[in-house]
Each structure stands twice: as C-alpha cells, then as structure tokens.
Design a protein around this motif. Structure first.
Motif, PDB file in Angstrom:
ATOM      1  N   ALA A 171       3.643   1.249   8.394  1.00 30.62           N
ATOM      2  CA  ALA A 171       2.698   0.754   9.393  1.00 30.62           C
ATOM      3  C   ALA A 171       2.532  -0.756   9.336  1.00 30.62           C
ATOM      4  O   ALA A 171       1.925  -1.354  10.215  1.00 30.62           O
ATOM      5  N   LEU A 172       3.076  -1.399   8.282  1.00 28.98           N
ATOM      6  CA  LEU A 172       2.932  -2.848   8.125  1.00 28.98           C
ATOM      7  C   LEU A 172       3.978  -3.564   8.966  1.00 28.98           C
ATOM      8  O   LEU A 172       4.996  -4.036   8.491  1.00 28.98           O
ATOM      9  N   SER A 173       3.741  -3.622  10.258  1.00 28.14           N
ATOM     10  CA  SER A 173       4.679  -4.248  11.168  1.00 28.14           C
ATOM     11  C   SER A 173       3.913  -4.852  12.327  1.00 28.14           C
ATOM     12  O   SER A 173       2.730  -4.581  12.521  1.00 28.14           O
ATOM     13  N   GLY A 174       4.594  -5.657  13.103  1.00 29.19           N
ATOM     14  CA  GLY A 174       3.984  -6.226  14.300  1.00 29.19           C
ATOM     15  C   GLY A 174       2.725  -7.007  14.010  1.00 29.19           C
ATOM     16  O   GLY A 174       2.676  -7.861  13.127  1.00 29.19           O
ATOM     17  N   LYS A 175       1.668  -6.681  14.758  1.00 28.19           N
ATOM     18  CA  LYS A 175       0.423  -7.424  14.657  1.00 28.19           C
ATOM     19  C   LYS A 175      -0.201  -7.317  13.275  1.00 28.19           C
ATOM     20  O   LYS A 175      -0.813  -8.267  12.780  1.00 28.19           O
ATOM     21  N   VAL A 176      -0.044  -6.160  12.627  1.00 29.70           N
ATOM     22  CA  VAL A 176      -0.629  -5.981  11.299  1.00 29.70           C
ATOM     23  C   VAL A 176       0.006  -6.947  10.303  1.00 29.70           C
ATOM     24  O   VAL A 176      -0.682  -7.605   9.513  1.00 29.70           O
ATOM     25  N   ALA A 177       1.350  -7.051  10.332  1.00 21.90           N
ATOM     26  CA  ALA A 177       2.050  -7.951   9.418  1.00 21.90           C
ATOM     27  C   ALA A 177       1.644  -9.397   9.669  1.00 21.90           C
ATOM     28  O   ALA A 177       1.444 -10.176   8.718  1.00 21.90           O
ATOM     29  N   LEU A 178       1.505  -9.783  10.923  1.00 19.81           N
ATOM     30  CA  LEU A 178       1.093 -11.150  11.245  1.00 19.81           C
ATOM     31  C   LEU A 178      -0.316 -11.429  10.740  1.00 19.81           C
ATOM     32  O   LEU A 178      -0.612 -12.535  10.274  1.00 19.81           O
ATOM     33  N   GLN A 179      -1.192 -10.434  10.833  1.00 14.72           N
ATOM     34  CA  GLN A 179      -2.556 -10.612  10.329  1.00 14.72           C
ATOM     35  C   GLN A 179      -2.554 -10.813   8.814  1.00 14.72           C
ATOM     36  O   GLN A 179      -3.318 -11.618   8.280  1.00 14.72           O
ATOM     37  N   VAL A 180      -1.674 -10.073   8.125  1.00 18.30           N
ATOM     38  CA  VAL A 180      -1.568 -10.230   6.675  1.00 18.30           C
ATOM     39  C   VAL A 180      -1.110 -11.640   6.336  1.00 18.30           C
ATOM     40  O   VAL A 180      -1.666 -12.309   5.457  1.00 18.30           O
ATOM     41  N   LEU A 181      -0.071 -12.118   7.035  1.00 13.55           N
ATOM     42  CA  LEU A 181       0.433 -13.465   6.787  1.00 13.55           C
ATOM     43  C   LEU A 181      -0.594 -14.525   7.154  1.00 13.55           C
ATOM     44  O   LEU A 181      -0.704 -15.556   6.499  1.00 13.55           O
ATOM     45  N   HIS A 182      -1.344 -14.258   8.217  1.00 16.11           N
ATOM     46  CA  HIS A 182      -2.343 -15.238   8.650  1.00 16.11           C
ATOM     47  C   HIS A 182      -3.415 -15.430   7.586  1.00 16.11           C
ATOM     48  O   HIS A 182      -3.932 -16.536   7.407  1.00 16.11           O
ATOM     49  N   GLY A 183      -3.716 -14.368   6.845  1.00 15.04           N
ATOM     50  CA  GLY A 183      -4.748 -14.462   5.824  1.00 15.04           C
ATOM     51  C   GLY A 183      -4.229 -14.769   4.433  1.00 15.04           C
ATOM     52  O   GLY A 183      -4.996 -14.715   3.469  1.00 15.04           O
ATOM     53  N   ALA A 184      -2.943 -15.103   4.316  1.00 19.66           N
ATOM     54  CA  ALA A 184      -2.356 -15.385   2.999  1.00 19.66           C
ATOM     55  C   ALA A 184      -3.024 -16.595   2.351  1.00 19.66           C
ATOM     56  O   ALA A 184      -3.551 -17.476   3.028  1.00 19.66           O
TER      57      ALA A 184
END
Length: 232
Positions: free
Chosen positions: A14-27
């Motif tokens: 499930a870690l793809s698309g918008k979810v993955a970008l959100q994770v990177l955004h909060g790194a």
C-alpha cells in the motif's frame, strides 16, 4: 509482489503513490528531486525549512535557484554530462556543503546524491538528500580535520606538500570555498605556497606583490587581518 523492479512485502504494497510521497514529505532530511530538464518536481518539508522556500516557490523552477550564486552557471552542464556519459563523480557519495537560504545566509549541511531511472523510457531523475549539520557535527568534523593536519605536520612531507594537503583538506571540509596558503618573505613580498583552485588572474595579481610597512605591522600585530590586507 514486485513494483518497478522492487520486491514489496504485503505490508508495504500500500506504500505507493500519494502515501509514499507523504512519507517522503515528512522525512527528517531535506529531499529535492529534479526531472530531465533540471526542474524541481519534489521539495519536502525539511527542504522548505533548510532553504526557507515553500514548495510553491520552487516547484517547476530550475534547481540552480537553490545553489550558491558561484555554482549556478555550470550546474546544468555538470548534470547533462552525467546524463549523457553515465560517469558519476559525486553520485552515490556524501559530502559537506554550504547552502544559502532564501535570505542569503549560509547553512552548513551534508549532501547525498542519487540517480533514479524510470522504466521503460529510461528517464533519469536526480534526488538530493540534505542533512543539516549540528554544532556537534561541526566540532567533530573540525577536530578530525585538525588531527589530519597535525599528522601531516609531523610527517616527512615537504612544506609545499603540506601546504597543498592542508588546502585540499579545507576544500573538502568547505567545498564551496577556495583555500590558498600564502607566505610573506623577508622583503615583504607575497608568494603563493599552495592554491590549486585559485583562479589564474588572482594568482598572477597576488604573486610577488610587496606589502607596505603598515600592512606588515598589521599582520605582525594580528594575523587574522591577513584576508583584509591581501585582498585590499
């Protein structure tokens, strides 16, 4: 399951698309991604904090806007050489850098670069990961630099070799700077002991100039005035 050549466990599918970008955004590190035209396509929250720019300020702009002014002109050509030749000089490495934020203030950081090639068309994206350095990191790095220089001074290296070594080490520690070591002889004439990165016109202008008696006295009284004396 495989996605883009990567094996994913069921819990990560499930870690793809918008979810993955959100994770990177909060790194916790600044992340900047550029496309094949050197335009910024991703700029996370920590990058906003480091540069004091918002996403709206930078998305779609050439990445050179994030570089110190002295490095902007040649940056596009450097990236294009890597794209066309595949020869990596700093890709995959980590090195200290000095950024300039929106206000023009220096920001000490550590930079890592990586290349992401997207199948099937082979488009290359470059990702910069930037970690701001703490005061403790500065002290540790400086202590390591001092120890390295002290070891060189205790070796059987010639004075010229030691001078060149010191300048190279300083430029590694401060990669956006040019280190030059000058010596003043008994006749108050200036000579360049080391300065590989010093532009030729400056080297020509500095070599052999004679300091005034006032300049000589100023240096004897306070060696920290050397920069002002020489450049004046």
């Amino acid at each position: 399951m495989k996605q883009n050549g990567l094996s994913l466990s069921p819990s990560l599918q499930a870690l793809s698309g918008k979810v993955a970008l959100q994770v990177l955004h909060g790194a916790g590190e600044g992340i900047v991604v550029i496309d094949e035209h050197n335009r910024i396509v991703f700029f996370n929250a920590m990058a906003e904090k480091l540069w004091a720019y918002t996403q709206a300020d930078v998305i779609g702009k050439n990445v050179s806007m994030l570089l110190p002014a002295s490095l902007r002109d040649g940056h596009d050509a450097f990236v294009e050489r890597n794209r066309s030749t595949g020869v990596n000089t700093i890709i995959g490495t980590s090195r200290p850098i000095t950024l300039e934020n929106r206000a023009g203030e220096p920001v000490a950081a550590e930079l890592s670069l990586s290349v992401i090639e997207i199948s099937p068309d082979g488009r290359k994206y470059y990702q910069a990961t930037i970690r701001g350095l703490t005061e403790e990191s500065h002290r540790n790095t400086l202590a390591g630099l001092q120890n390295t220089v002290f070891r060189a001074l205790l070796s059987d290296m010639s004075v010229v070799s030691i001078a060149g070594f010191m300048c190279r080490e300083l430029e590694t520690y401060l990669p956006d700077m040019t280190a030059t070591l000058l010596v003043v002889d008994d006749r108050r004439q200036v000579h360049i002991l080391s300065g590989v990165g010093l532009p030729g016109r400056y080297a020509t202008a500095l070599e052999g100039i004679t300091l005034s008696a006032h300049d000589d006295a100023t240096l004897a009284r306070d060696s920290a005035q050397a920069t002002d004396v020489v450049w004046a």
